[in-house]
Design a protein around this motif. Sequence first.
Motif, PDB file in Angstrom:
ATOM      1  N   TYR A   1       0.776  -1.093   0.193  1.00 52.65           N
ATOM      2  CA  TYR A   1      -0.526   0.007  -0.242  1.00 52.65           C
ATOM      3  C   TYR A   1       1.047   1.426  -0.284  1.00 52.65           C
ATOM      4  CZ  TYR A   1       1.052  -0.846   4.831  1.00 52.65           C
ATOM      5  OH  TYR A   1       1.839  -1.488   6.342  1.00 52.65           O
TER       6      TYR A   1
ATOM      7  N   HIS B   1      -2.716   5.830   3.040  1.00 51.62           N
ATOM      8  CA  HIS B   1      -3.517   5.487   4.497  1.00 51.62           C
ATOM      9  C   HIS B   1      -4.664   6.869   4.613  1.00 51.62           C
ATOM     10  CE1 HIS B   1      -0.677   3.152   5.565  1.00 51.62           C
ATOM     11  NE2 HIS B   1      -1.763   2.681   6.804  1.00 51.62           N
TER      12      HIS B   1
ATOM     13  N   TYR C   1     -14.186  -0.996   2.679  1.00 49.35           N
ATOM     14  CA  TYR C   1     -13.217  -1.691   2.124  1.00 49.35           C
ATOM     15  C   TYR C   1     -14.176  -2.772   1.408  1.00 49.35           C
ATOM     16  CZ  TYR C   1      -9.846   0.206   5.584  1.00 49.35           C
ATOM     17  OH  TYR C   1      -9.137   1.325   6.117  1.00 49.35           O
TER      18      TYR C   1
ATOM     19  N   ALA D   1      -6.544  -9.045   7.094  1.00 43.58           N
ATOM     20  CA  ALA D   1      -6.210  -8.034   5.727  1.00 43.58           C
ATOM     21  C   ALA D   1      -6.178  -6.797   6.342  1.00 43.58           C
ATOM     22  CB  ALA D   1      -7.177  -8.107   4.777  1.00 43.58           C
ATOM     23  N   TYR D   2      -8.043  -6.670   7.072  1.00 45.18           N
ATOM     24  CA  TYR D   2      -7.907  -5.168   7.709  1.00 45.18           C
ATOM     25  C   TYR D   2      -7.980  -4.746   9.210  1.00 45.18           C
ATOM     26  CZ  TYR D   2     -10.766  -1.890   9.410  1.00 45.18           C
ATOM     27  OH  TYR D   2     -11.764  -1.209  10.547  1.00 45.18           O
TER      28      TYR D   2
ATOM     29  N   TYR E   1      -3.966  -3.670   8.552  1.00 46.46           N
ATOM     30  CA  TYR E   1      -4.271  -2.076   7.814  1.00 46.46           C
ATOM     31  C   TYR E   1      -4.846  -1.234   8.821  1.00 46.46           C
ATOM     32  CZ  TYR E   1      -5.145   1.612   4.169  1.00 46.46           C
ATOM     33  OH  TYR E   1      -4.804   3.024   3.487  1.00 46.46           O
TER      34      TYR E   1
ATOM     35  N   ILE F   1     -11.599   1.545  -0.777  1.00 43.10           N
ATOM     36  CA  ILE F   1     -10.240   0.805  -0.615  1.00 43.10           C
ATOM     37  C   ILE F   1     -10.474  -0.602  -0.921  1.00 43.10           C
ATOM     38  CG2 ILE F   1      -8.028  -0.267   0.608  1.00 43.10           C
ATOM     39  CD1 ILE F   1      -7.668   2.507   2.647  1.00 43.10           C
TER      40      ILE F   1
ATOM     41  N   MET G   1      -9.363  -4.104  -1.226  1.00 39.01           N
ATOM     42  CA  MET G   1      -7.675  -4.815  -0.752  1.00 39.01           C
ATOM     43  C   MET G   1      -7.992  -6.260  -1.405  1.00 39.01           C
ATOM     44  SD  MET G   1      -9.090  -4.367   3.342  1.00 39.01           S
ATOM     45  CE  MET G   1     -10.230  -5.770   3.198  1.00 39.01           C
TER      46      MET G   1
ATOM     47  N   TYR H   1      -2.580  -7.009  -1.570  1.00 39.50           N
ATOM     48  CA  TYR H   1      -2.997  -5.419  -1.847  1.00 39.50           C
ATOM     49  C   TYR H   1      -3.418  -4.998  -1.192  1.00 39.50           C
ATOM     50  CZ  TYR H   1       0.479  -7.280  -5.034  1.00 39.50           C
ATOM     51  OH  TYR H   1       1.253  -8.260  -5.563  1.00 39.50           O
ATOM     52  N   TYR H   2      -3.959  -3.267  -0.667  1.00 37.30           N
ATOM     53  CA  TYR H   2      -4.581  -2.229  -0.730  1.00 37.30           C
ATOM     54  C   TYR H   2      -4.393  -1.154  -1.838  1.00 37.30           C
ATOM     55  CZ  TYR H   2      -3.517  -5.013   3.938  1.00 37.30           C
ATOM     56  OH  TYR H   2      -3.886  -6.014   4.969  1.00 37.30           O
ATOM     57  N   SER H   3      -5.699  -0.705  -2.539  1.00 40.92           N
ATOM     58  CA  SER H   3      -5.967   0.270  -3.227  1.00 40.92           C
ATOM     59  C   SER H   3      -5.146   1.720  -2.871  1.00 40.92           C
ATOM     60  CB  SER H   3      -6.871  -0.382  -4.296  1.00 40.92           C
ATOM     61  OG  SER H   3      -7.624   0.756  -3.376  1.00 40.92           O
TER      62      SER H   3
END
Length: 214
Positions: free
Chosen positions: A39, A42, A50, A63-64, A67, A156, A158, A186-188
């Motif tokens: 990423y 933020h 999400y 994943a959350y 982040y 976002i 994910m 992966y986080y946009s």
Amino acid sequence: MAKLFSKETKRKLLVWILPRLAYALMNLLFFTCKKKFYYQQHVFGTPTLYAMWHGELLMAALAYRHYSQCTHINTVDTIISHHFDGEMIAKLMGFYGAKAIRGSSSKGGVSVLRHALKSLQNGRDIGITPDGPRGPRHSVADGVVALARMKKVPIIAMNCRPTSYWKMKSWDQFCIPKPFCTLEFYYSDPFYVHELSLEEAKTLIQKRLLEHAV
């Protein structure tokens, strides 16, 4: 004996047992795997949507959690269907501290939207699978766009891409990472859709989610 093993009793037992088993196995699997997180930006202190494909849902809570450790919000409500599998997913997500908003765009859509808007208003993030609960796979329903436009909150996208995995023969081709593989998360960058038309917004969300899809 008939009552003891009625359909309702069996369902209750499954809802009690399977989420606990899944929670233990997920944490064990996560522990055995190498992790890579990608990423660039933020969102700090801003309620966020999400989005993740239904087939990549297994590692969504983990994943959350990673982040959100880098932001000022670590509370999430997840939109989960009223189906039986949704009941088990809701229980599982509860072990990770997530609250469930039960329903979908096809069932209880107005109620779901109202509760999700209230969650965002109260400063909570929302987790959503745009192609759930029944697909088609990698499609984007209107709900995620409606939430993002009405509250003007960022989205976002994910993705979880295991280097080795099993893929089930379900409509969403549900992905199960293999032990000791590498989990690539992966986080946009956060993006907004409130100035876009419905179709433009859906196309953009789909594009972001497909960039690293399994």
